[in-house]
Write a protein that holds these residues in place. Structure first.
Motif, PDB file in Angstrom:
ATOM      1  N   GLY A  40       0.111  12.177  -1.464  1.00 56.44           N
ATOM      2  CA  GLY A  40      -0.117  13.620  -1.416  1.00 56.44           C
ATOM      3  C   GLY A  40       0.897  14.393  -2.242  1.00 56.44           C
ATOM      4  N   LEU A  41       2.171  14.000  -2.149  1.00 62.36           N
ATOM      5  CA  LEU A  41       3.201  14.675  -2.937  1.00 62.36           C
ATOM      6  C   LEU A  41       3.046  14.391  -4.426  1.00 62.36           C
ATOM      7  CD1 LEU A  41       6.300  14.116  -0.612  1.00 62.36           C
ATOM      8  CD2 LEU A  41       5.183  16.292  -1.131  1.00 62.36           C
ATOM      9  N   HIS A  67      14.007   4.507   4.396  1.00 57.46           N
ATOM     10  CA  HIS A  67      14.309   4.872   3.010  1.00 57.46           C
ATOM     11  C   HIS A  67      13.178   4.528   2.053  1.00 57.46           C
ATOM     12  CE1 HIS A  67      18.322   5.289   4.718  1.00 57.46           C
ATOM     13  NE2 HIS A  67      18.633   5.995   3.654  1.00 57.46           N
ATOM     14  N   ALA A  68      12.316   3.588   2.420  1.00 55.22           N
ATOM     15  CA  ALA A  68      11.150   3.295   1.592  1.00 55.22           C
ATOM     16  C   ALA A  68      10.217   4.493   1.505  1.00 55.22           C
ATOM     17  CB  ALA A  68      10.398   2.085   2.148  1.00 55.22           C
ATOM     18  N   MET A  81       0.844  -1.193   0.000  1.00 47.83           N
ATOM     19  CA  MET A  81       0.000   0.000   0.000  1.00 47.83           C
ATOM     20  C   MET A  81       0.878   1.241   0.000  1.00 47.83           C
ATOM     21  SD  MET A  81      -3.042   1.037   2.647  1.00 47.83           S
ATOM     22  CE  MET A  81      -3.997   2.519   2.386  1.00 47.83           C
ATOM     23  N   VAL A  82       0.537   2.207  -0.839  1.00 46.68           N
ATOM     24  CA  VAL A  82       1.334   3.419  -0.955  1.00 46.68           C
ATOM     25  C   VAL A  82       1.047   4.342   0.226  1.00 46.68           C
ATOM     26  CG1 VAL A  82       1.897   5.388  -2.409  1.00 46.68           C
ATOM     27  CG2 VAL A  82       1.264   3.208  -3.455  1.00 46.68           C
ATOM     28  N   ASP A  83       2.091   4.902   0.799  1.00 50.57           N
ATOM     29  CA  ASP A  83       1.960   5.803   1.940  1.00 50.57           C
ATOM     30  C   ASP A  83       1.183   7.062   1.539  1.00 50.57           C
ATOM     31  OD1 ASP A  83       3.191   8.175   3.708  1.00 50.57           O
ATOM     32  OD2 ASP A  83       3.364   6.296   4.818  1.00 50.57           O
ATOM     33  N   LYS A  84       0.383   7.581   2.468  1.00 52.23           N
ATOM     34  CA  LYS A  84      -0.437   8.762   2.187  1.00 52.23           C
ATOM     35  C   LYS A  84       0.420   9.984   1.862  1.00 52.23           C
ATOM     36  CE  LYS A  84      -4.394   7.358   5.041  1.00 52.23           C
ATOM     37  NZ  LYS A  84      -5.250   7.724   6.199  1.00 52.23           N
TER      38      LYS A  84
END
Length: 314
Positions: free
Chosen positions: A8-9, A260-261, A1-4
């Motif tokens: 946003g960026l 780093h992820a 799952m992609v981090d919020k």
């Protein structure tokens, strides 16, 4: 799952890219986009290259105030240009293919990275100061040689050195976009595969070795990747001294996450947002009253001094 935060960026970058492509467009849209799309691609390639290489370099050196530019890579690039103009003449150097100039920069930067930083980091576990001083001295040596060659060069030929020695964000060589994207893509794949190793390296030499990490191998690989990404950025726009330090410091303060992820993609996205939004403002609003690199160096230099006085531990 992609981090919020990453999502946003990414959304912010899409908005900035849309503004860059569409703001102030009149008349023939196809013609306007044919000029702006390659520039947008070039800005993104440079932003990703600079940000990821800076994060990687800071992790290897365990120092958040260092960038590849400070360690003499940009000075070496200018020296290569000075030698080329001195030997071939301005016209002869300008007639070299973009791919040939790119190849020369790539070989030189990778060679210096392996010989200098690989040797020092491999032999001295905690001798960060010696590595910093060696890099600074080599940078001064490269600049001194460049100044000597400039004095020996015909004044008319000197204009060619100036043209290639300063970062230019409003013009990209189309022939280099494809090869730069390919090289950068390969580097990003390698860096992403090293992301967990980078988390361990950030703990320190002894902790990383005790956890079974082959520090010398990973450091050499990391430095080669840094050199390739720096070569990509300098071949496209020229030397940019403080962009990496500026965007990585901004990213660290925004996300407050050392994994780093998360740090790598966020730094790359912040760098792209800074470049695209800054170039949009200068081109569409201010009419290119000043080059973007001047603003970047001014703000980045201020951030560098602020970080020094904060006494960030190495």
């Amino acid at each position: 799952m992609v981090d919020k935060r990453v999502l946003g960026l990414m959304a912010l970058l899409v908005g900035c890219a849309a503004l860059y492509l569409l703001l102030g467009t009149r008349g023939n849209w196809e013609f306007a986009l044919s000029l702006r799309v390659p520039r947008l691609i070039g800005l993104i390639l440079v932003g990703v290259s600079v940000a990821v290489s800076t994060v990687l370099f800071q992790t290897i050196t365990r120092n958040q105030i260092l960038t590849p530019s400070i360690m003499g890579f940009d000075a070496l690039y200018i020296l290569i240009v000075s030698i080329g103009v001195f030997v071939l003449g301005g016209v002869g150097f300008a007639t070299l293919s973009d791919v040939m100039r790119f190849g020369i920069n790539l070989v030189a930067l990778v060679g210096v990275a392996v010989i200098l930083f690989g040797t020092l980091l491999g032999q001295a576990r905690q001798d960060i100061m010696r590595m910093i001083l060696t890099g600074i001295i080599l940078g001064l040596f490269f600049r001194s040689l460049s100044s000597l060659l400039m004095r020996l060069t015909d004044p008319n030929e000197y204009t060619y050195v100036q043209a290639y020695s300063y970062a230019r964000f409003n013009r990209f060589e189309d022939s280099l976009l494809t090869i730069s994207a390919l090289l950068l893509g390969l580097c990003l794949i390698a860096v992403w595969r090293l992301r967990l190793h980078l988390d361990v390296m950030a703990l320190g030499y002894e902790a990383a070795v005790n956890l079974g990490l082959n520090m010398r191998r990973d450091q050499i690989i990391g430095l080669c990747l840094v050199a390739v990404m720096v070569a990509v950025a300098t071949a496209l726009v020229g030397p940019v001294a403080f962009l990496g330090l500026l965007v990585v410091s901004l990213t660290r303060s925004l996300i407050a996450d050392d994994r780093h992820a998360i740090l790598l993609p966020c730094s790359a996205l912040v760098s792209c947002v800074v470049l695209v939004s800054g170039q949009t403002l200068l081109e569409r609003v201010l009419g290119l009253v000043t080059p973007l690199t001047v603003i970047i160096d001014l703000v980045g230099g201020t951030v560098f001094l602020w970080l020094i006085y904060r006494k960030i531990p190495a």
